[in-house]
Design an enzyme around this catalytic site. Structure first.
Site, PDB file in Angstrom:
ATOM      1  N   HIS A  52     -38.622 -52.207  -3.338  1.00  0.00           N
ATOM      2  CA  HIS A  52     -37.579 -52.414  -2.784  1.00  0.00           C
ATOM      3  C   HIS A  52     -36.820 -51.016  -2.169  1.00  0.00           C
ATOM      4  O   HIS A  52     -37.302 -50.105  -2.806  1.00  0.00           O
ATOM      5  CB  HIS A  52     -36.366 -53.106  -3.664  1.00  0.00           C
ATOM      6  CG  HIS A  52     -36.659 -54.598  -3.871  1.00  0.00           C
ATOM      7  ND1 HIS A  52     -35.934 -55.362  -4.748  1.00  0.00           N
ATOM      8  CD2 HIS A  52     -37.519 -55.335  -3.866  1.00  0.00           C
ATOM      9  CE1 HIS A  52     -36.165 -56.616  -4.854  1.00  0.00           C
ATOM     10  NE2 HIS A  52     -37.574 -56.524  -4.332  1.00  0.00           N
ATOM     11  N   GLU A  54     -34.226 -49.554  -2.760  1.00  0.00           N
ATOM     12  CA  GLU A  54     -33.287 -48.662  -3.663  1.00  0.00           C
ATOM     13  C   GLU A  54     -34.557 -48.003  -4.511  1.00  0.00           C
ATOM     14  O   GLU A  54     -34.430 -46.807  -5.004  1.00  0.00           O
ATOM     15  CB  GLU A  54     -32.460 -49.670  -4.376  1.00  0.00           C
ATOM     16  CG  GLU A  54     -31.093 -50.074  -3.666  1.00  0.00           C
ATOM     17  CD  GLU A  54     -31.533 -51.193  -2.893  1.00  0.00           C
ATOM     18  OE1 GLU A  54     -30.570 -51.926  -2.744  1.00  0.00           O
ATOM     19  OE2 GLU A  54     -32.752 -52.127  -2.843  1.00  0.00           O
TER      20      GLU A  54
END
Length: 156
Positions: A52, A54
């Site tokens: 992802h 992040e």
């Protein structure tokens, strides 16, 4: 630069993610007023469910800084993080998370999130608290990116 400036870059990262065939999520890690790393969400393409935006940005920041503790860093994200990314931020020592768009029931129903868990509730229960900041100025743009991405997916 301000939180708004950095969050704008996270939105640009989300656009870059879509351009590369990924999900419209973008992020960056900032420490001592310097952008350390950026992330996009192309986990589907990499066959990596942990990739992802992040988590990518945090991994890269840790590599660049040669540490697993980025205490004092801020994570900027155009979409509110999932529980996995929030946990990664916690374990990496991220001090602040600034989001531009909240998780919606629609996003959860479509499987873009693991469920309805609110990371602020997790944060309340954690030993160390992360400062959570929401800047709604980018919400409409982030939601539009999702709609555009969905259209692209439907056409493929």
């Amino acid at each position: 630069m301000t939180d708004t400036d950095y969050l704008s870059i996270a939105v640009d990262q989300a656009k870059k993610s879509v351009d590369k065939g990924g999900f419209p999520a973008g992020s960056l890690v900032v420490k001592d007023s310097k952008i350390i790393s950026k992330g996009i969400s192309i986990g589907f393409l990499l066959h990596d469910p942990t990739s992802h935006a992040e988590t990518v940005a945090i991994r890269e920041a840790c590599k660049i800084l040669q540490t697993s503790d980025v205490n004092g860093a801020t994570l900027y994200e155009n979409l509110s993080c999932c529980t996995m990314c929030f946990s990664v931020a916690y374990w990496a020592g991220v001090t602040r998370v600034v989001s531009g768009c909240k998780k919606t029931d629609d996003m959860t129903r479509k499987g873009y999130y693991e469920g309805i868990t609110d990371v602020s509730k997790l944060n309340d229960e954690n030993t160390r608290k992360i400062e959570l900041v929401y800047l709604p100025i980018f919400e409409n743009e982030s939601l539009s990116l999702i709609k555009d991405w969905e259209k692209k997916q439907a056409e493929s």
